[in-house]
Design an enzyme around this catalytic site. Structure first.
Site, mmCIF file in Angstrom:
data_model
loop_
_atom_site.group_PDB
_atom_site.id
_atom_site.type_symbol
_atom_site.label_atom_id
_atom_site.label_comp_id
_atom_site.label_asym_id
_atom_site.label_seq_id
_atom_site.Cartn_x
_atom_site.Cartn_y
_atom_site.Cartn_z
ATOM 1 C CD GLU A 101 -0.117 -1.747 2.721
ATOM 2 O OE1 GLU A 101 -0.954 -2.590 2.457
ATOM 3 O OE2 GLU A 101 1.030 -2.032 3.108
ATOM 4 C CG ASN A 117 -3.025 -5.476 -2.311
ATOM 5 O OD1 ASN A 117 -2.380 -5.995 -1.409
ATOM 6 N ND2 ASN A 117 -3.196 -4.187 -2.389
ATOM 7 C CG ASP A 159 -6.313 -4.800 0.146
ATOM 8 O OD1 ASP A 159 -5.247 -5.191 -0.344
ATOM 9 O OD2 ASP A 159 -6.404 -4.380 1.305
#
Lengths: 591, 277
Positions: free
Chosen positions: A192, A276, A318
Site C-alpha cells: 500500500e 494485491n 485488496d
C-alpha cells in the site's frame, strides 16, 4: 547437529502427516516436534500426537505460561525442536528459547535483534511477526524493519544478519521464513506504500543472497525463463510483469510476499502467493497487473518460475493471494492427484493441480457478491461489475471485504477426517468517498470503507471444508473474526482461538465444542502441539490481540473512527469491551 | 509585543498572567504544535517552513511559549500526535478534515500545473490533449485513494503517460515532481499548490505555474481550504484562533506570499470543499 538436521529433513520429506505422499505416516522419532510455523512443508498444521483425545480433552489444564514482553498482536507460532521451545514477539521482535526439560520451562536465552524503530510507523497492520524457522541448529527470524537474522539455537548468539529491505520506502517484513535445503526464503510487505514485492533466497550458512524473484517487472527480474509453463493462456507472454501495467507503474506495483510458502520435496517446487497490486487506484492501473494477487511455483534452487496462476487479475478489492497453500495427495474427482488447496481472500477454496497450475475447482466458502465464480476453462475470475469501486460513487455490500473471506490466518488439514479447518471472517463492506484527507501536506478525497457482519450477523466463522466434494461439512459461528490459525491433531481434535480470548478444542469430525479456556487477551496466534521431554503431549498458543482486525485494541485506535485500520475498526468497535492487550504464551497438558 | 498587549488583555487576565516585558518565559503557558520535521515548505525541524513561522506568530500573539512535537505526517499522524496528547495545534489541515476540530479556513489553494517555460501550457483534461504529454501526479498510497488530478487523468484515459510520485519516500513528492519537470523526464507536474510554488521558485530551470480546473463530472475537488486544527472539544483555543486569524490576516498572508503559496479565490461558503457546517 548435522545428523539432527538430516533427520528433520527426512521427516519433512516423508511428511509424517501423510499429506504429500498420501500414505500412512510411520511414527518417527520427532513426530513430537514443531520445527516451522506450519509444522511441515505441506503446510498441514497437523500433529500426529494422539494423547489428548475427544474423550479426555475436558481435563486439559495450563502447564505453564510465559510473558513475551510485548503487548501487541501475537501472530507467531511457537516452535519446538528437541527439548527447547522458541517464541518470537511482535516488534521489537525479541526471540526466546525456553527449556522444556525443567519445571515451568525457564528461559534459556533471549535474543534482542534491535530493529529500527522507524518500522513501527510504516507497518500497515499492527507490528506482527508470524514466526521463525529452525534448520541446521539455527533459528531463522525476520524483523519488522526488513532484516533476516540467523541465531544459534543452542546459545542465542547471532550468526549472521542481512538487511533485505528499505524501511524509508515503507518496506517491512512480517512473514515467517521457510528453510528449504540450504536456503532460507523471505518475502516483503508494504504494497500500500508502493513497495514492489519480492521473494529472496538467502544462503543458510552465510546469509548471502542467492536469488531474488520480483513479483512485477521484466521476466529477467521475475525469474521467468524457458522452464515457465503456466496452464492458462492468460499467463503466457513475454514480460507480462511490465506489459500488463500502464507505463512504469509496475515499479511500485506491490505484489508483496508476506504470507506462506509451501514446499513439495518430490517435485522440488516451492509455492507462494503474491499480494494485491498497489498503490494506485484500479482506474489508474488498467491491465491484469501481473504478477500480483496470484500464486507462483518456483524451483528453490535458482528461483526460476515453473508456473503462475492469477486468482484476482486487476484486483479491485485488496484481495491478496498470499494465504496458505496446503499440498495434498488425495483422490479428487475420481482420480488420485497431487493437489494444492488454497482458501483465498476472494472467497473461493481453490483446488489446483500443483504440477501444472490447473484449477480443478473453485468453490465459495463465504458469501460473495464481488464475483460470480471462476471459469475453469480459462481460469478467469468472473467479476461482478456492480461491485466495482468507482471514484466518487458509493458501493454497498461488497462481500467479502478487503481482508477477504479469510486473511493470513492459516487453516489446518487432518488426513484422518480429510477435512480442511478454515478460520475466517464473515464480513461485508460499503465503500464511499469521504470529504477530505491529508498526508504529507497533500489534500485528497479518500475512500471510506466500513466493514460489518455478513449474513447471519456473526463476524467470524470456523469452517470444516470437505475438500474432495468442494463443500462445507460443519461450521461454528463466532462473534469476532477468527483471526487465529488452526491446529488439527491425531486425537481428532481441532484447536483455534477467538479474538475475545477463548482457546477452544472441538471434535474434528463434527465440530462439537469439547473444551475451552479463557486466556488473558484475544487470540490471533497459531496453535501448535508437541511432545515434551516427559513424553506428554502439550498444546501451545500465544495470546495477545492485535493484527489488522485487532488494531483497535493493540494500537489504541478510536472506536468512533470507523474508517481507522482501513475500515476494520467499524466492524470491531465492541472488541475493547471484550479484551485488552496482551502477550502471553499458554501451554496446556493433561494432568 | 507591547502594542499587541491590549488585544490580549482579556485572555491573559483569564490565565492569571501579567502582561509585560518582565513576564518570565517559563511562566508562559505552552503552545504545543505538532508538525512534520521534514516537509518543506510547510515545516522543518529548523523552523524554516511557513507553518513554523505562522506557529511563531500565533504563539507570540497569544503570549504563549511555542514548543514542537515532531512526527512524520504519514499514516496515523493524528493518532500519534494530538491523539496521544502530544500537542494542542496543527497549523494546517484541510477545512473538511474531521479527525480534529477546525478553525475558520485561512487560506485556500489548488492543484497547479508546472511546466518548463517555453513548452506548451497544460491545456485541460480533454482526452485529445492528454496523449502527447508526460504527466506526473502525487500518489497517495492509501487503498483506492488517488490525488484529484491523478483521478482526472485516469478518467480521461491518460494512464500510460502518467508517472506516480509517492508521497512517502526520500524528500517531498512535490520536490521530486518539480525536479522531474525541470530535468525533462516529465512535461507536466500536477502538484498541490503550496508545494508547487515553493519548489518551482527554487528550480534552476525557469518554470510556469498555472492553476488547474477540475474537469466537470469528477467527484473530487481540486481546491481545498486550509484551516488550523485543535483537539475535538477544545473550543476555547479554537475560538481564540478564529479571532486571531481575522485580526492577523495581513501578517499571515504576508508569510504565505513569502513562500509563494498560490492562493485560490475564496468562493461562497457553500462551495468550500468539505467546509464545516
Amino acid at each position: 547437529m548435522r545428523m539432527r538436521s538430516l533427520c528433520l529433513y527426512a521427516v519433512l520429506a516423508a511428511a509424517s502427516t501423510g499429506a504429500i505422499q498420501g500414505r500412512a505416516a510411520a511414527q518417527l522419532a520427532n513426530d513430537g516436534e514443531w520445527p516451522m510455523a506450519a509444522r511441515d512443508y505441506a503446510s498441514t498444521r497437523y500433529s500426529p500426537l494422539d494423547q489428548v483425545t475427544v474423550s479426555n480433552v475436558r481435563s486439559l489444564k495450563v502447564a505453564f505460561t510465559f510473558d513475551t514482553g510485548v503487548n501487541r498482536g501475537q501472530e507467531a507460532a511457537p516452535l519446538v525442536v528437541g527439548s527447547t521451545m522458541y517464541v518470537v514477539a511482535p516488534f521489537p521482535n525479541y526471540l526466546y528459547a525456553l527449556d522444556l526439560t525443567k519445571p515451568g520451562a525457564p528461559m534459556k536465552w533471549k535474543f534482542e535483534p534491535n530493529p529500527d524503530a522507524k518500522s513501527q510507523g510504516v507497518a500497515c497492520c499492527d507490528l506482527v511477526n508470524r514466526g521463525v524457522a529452525y534448520a541446521d541448529g539455527r533459528i531463522f527470524m525476520n524483523t519488522l524493519d526488513g532484516q533476516s537474522i540467523a541465531v544459534d539455537a543452542a546459545t542465542g548468539k547471532e550468526v549472521w544478519r542481512t538487511k533485505l529491505g528499505d524501511i524509508r520506502k515503507g518496506e517491512t517484513v512480517t512473514m515467517a521464513p521457510l528453510v528449504v535445503k540450504d536456503k532460507v526464503l523471505v518475502g516483503n510487505s508494504g504494497g500500500e506504500l508502493g513497495v514492489r514485492g519480492w521473494l529472496v533466497a538467502l544462503d543458510t550458512k552465510t546469509g548471502k543472497e542467492a536469488w531474488r524473484a520480483w513479483s512485477t517487472g521484466p521476466d529477467s527480474e521475475v525469474l521467468i525463463g524457458p522452464g515457465f509453463r503456466p496452464f492458462y493462456a492468460a499467463e503466457r507472454g513475454k514480460d507480462l510483469g511490465m506489459k500488463t501495467w500502464p507505463g512504469e507503474t509496475w515499479k511500485i506495483g506491490g505484489g508483496n510476499v508476506w504470507g506462506w510458502i509451501s514446499y513439495d520435496p518430490q517435485a522440488d517446487l516451492i509455492y507462494y502467493g503474491t499480494a494485491n497490486p498497489g498503490p494506485w487506484n484500479p482506474e489508474q492501473r488498467p491491465g491484469a497487473n501481473k504478477w500480483t494477487s496470484g500464486i507462483f511455483a518456483r524451483s528453490p534452487r535458482d528461483g526460476q518460475a515453473r508456473w503462475f496462476y492469477q486468482y484476482s487479475p486487476h484486483d479491485l478489492h485488496d484481495y491478496d493471494g498470499v494465504n496458505e497453500n496446503i499440498l495434498l495427495d488425495i483422490p479428487f474427482k475420481g482420480r488420485q492427484r497431487k493437489v494444492l488447496v488454497h482458501p483465498d481472500r476472494n472467497g473461493y477454496v481453490y483446488v489446483m493441480d500443483r504440477m501444472n497450475g490447473q484449477v480443478l475447482s473453485a468453490e465459495p466458502f463465504v458469501h460473495i457478491t464481488t464475483t460470480e465464480g471462476v471459469d475453469l476453462s480459462t481460469g478467469a475470475l468472473k467479476y461482478n461489475p456492480q461491485k466495482q469501486p468507482r471514484t466518487g460513487q458509493t458501493i454497498r455490500e461488497i462481500c467479502p471485504v478487503s481482508p477477504g473471506g479469510k486473511d493470513w490466518q492459516p487453516s489446518a488439514w487432518s488426513p484422518r477426517t480429510q477435512l480442511l479447518y478454515i478460520p475466517h471472517q464473515n464480513l461485508c463492506q460499503d465503500t464511499e468517498t469521504y470529504d477530505v484527507s491529508y498526508i504529507a501536506g497533500t489534500p485528497y478525497v479518500g475512500v471510506d470503507n466500513k466493514m460489518y457482519a455478513g449474513p447471519g450477523g456473526n463476524r467470524g466463522l470456523f469452517t470444516a471444508w470437505d475438500v474432495a466434494n468442494g463443500r462445507k461439512r460443519w461450521q461454528i459461528p463466532e462473534r469476532f473474526p477468527v483471526w487465529s490459525g488452526a491446529l488439527a491433531t491425531a486425537g481428532d481434535l481441532v484447536f483455534y482461538g477467538t479474538m475475545d480470548g477463548w482457546f477452544k478444542a472441538v471434535d474434528a469430525r463434527n465440530g462439537t465444542p469439547l473444551w475451552q479456556f479463557k486466556t488473558g487477551s484475544g487470540i490471533i496466534g497459531q496453535p501448535i502441539a508437541y511432545r515434551g521431554p516427559d513424553g506428554k503431549q502439550y498444546i501451545a498458543i500465544l495470546s495477545g490481540v492485535g493484527g489488522w482486525a485487532g488494531a483497535i485494541v493493540s494500537g489504541g485506535l478510536d472506536a468512533r473512527d470507523g474508517t481507522a485500520a482501513a475500515g476494520f475498526v467499524n466492524a470491531m468497535k465492541d472488541l475493547p469491551a471484550y479484551t485488552g492487550k496482551g502477550g502471553t504464551l499458554y501451554v496446556f497438558a493433561l494432568p | 509585543m507591547s502594542l499587541r498587549c491590549p488585544d490580549l488583555r482579556f485572555a491573559l487576565v483569564a490565565l492569571g498572567l501579567a502582561c509585560g516585558a518582565a513576564q518570565a518565559a517559563a511562566a508562559m503557558p505552552e503552545l504545543r504544535v505538532c508538525a512534520d520535521p521534514a516537509n518543506l515548505p510547510y515545516s522543518q525541524r529548523d523552523e524554516s517552513g511557513f507553518e513554523n513561522r505562522i506557529a511563531r506568530l500565533v504563539a507570540e500573539d497569544l503570549g504563549m511559549r511555542l514548543s514542537w512535537f515532531w512526527q512524520e505526517q504519514t499514516r496515523s499522524f493524528v493518532r500519534k500526535t494530538m491523539g496521544a496528547g502530544e500537542c494542542d495545534l496543527f497549523i494546517g489541515v484541510p477545512a473538511g478534515f474531521d479527525k480534529v476540530l477546525r478553525t475558520r479556513p485561512y487560506y485556500r489553494s489548488t492543484y497547479v500545473a508546472v511546466t518548463r517555460r517555453g513548452t506548451p501550457p497544460f491545456a485541460g483534461f480533454e482526452p485529445g490533449q492528454l496523449r502527447a504529454r508526460r504527466f506526473g501526479v502525487q500518489l497517495i498510497g492509501n487503498d483506492l485513494a488517488a490525488s484529484p488530478p491523478g483521478a482526472a487523468l485516469a478518467q480521461n484515459g491518460a494512464v500510460e503517460n502518467v508517472t506516480g510520485f509517492l508521497v512517502y519516500g526520500d524528500g517531498p513528492a512535490g520536490k521530486r515532481m518539480v525536479d522531474a519537470v525541470a530535468g525533462g523526464s516529465i512535461d507536466v507536474a500536477l502538484v498541490w499548490g503550496p508545494q508547487a510554488g515553493w519548489f518551482a521558485r527554487r528550480s534552476a530551470v525557469p518554470l510556469e505555474l498555472v492553476p488547474v480546473q477540475a474537469p466537470t463530472g469528477l467527484a473530487m475537488p481540486f481546491e481545498y481550504a486550509i484551516a488550523m486544527g485543535v483537539r475535538k472539544g477544545d473550543t476555547a483555543l479554537r475560538d481564540r484562533l478564529d479571532e486571531l486569524l481575522v485580526r492577523r490576516k495581513a501578517d499571515i498572508d504576508a508569510i504565505l506570499d513569502a513562500y509563494a503559496v498560490p492562493q485560490a479565490p475564496t468562493p461562497g461558503p457553500a462551495s468550500i470543499a468539505g467546509a464545516q457546517p
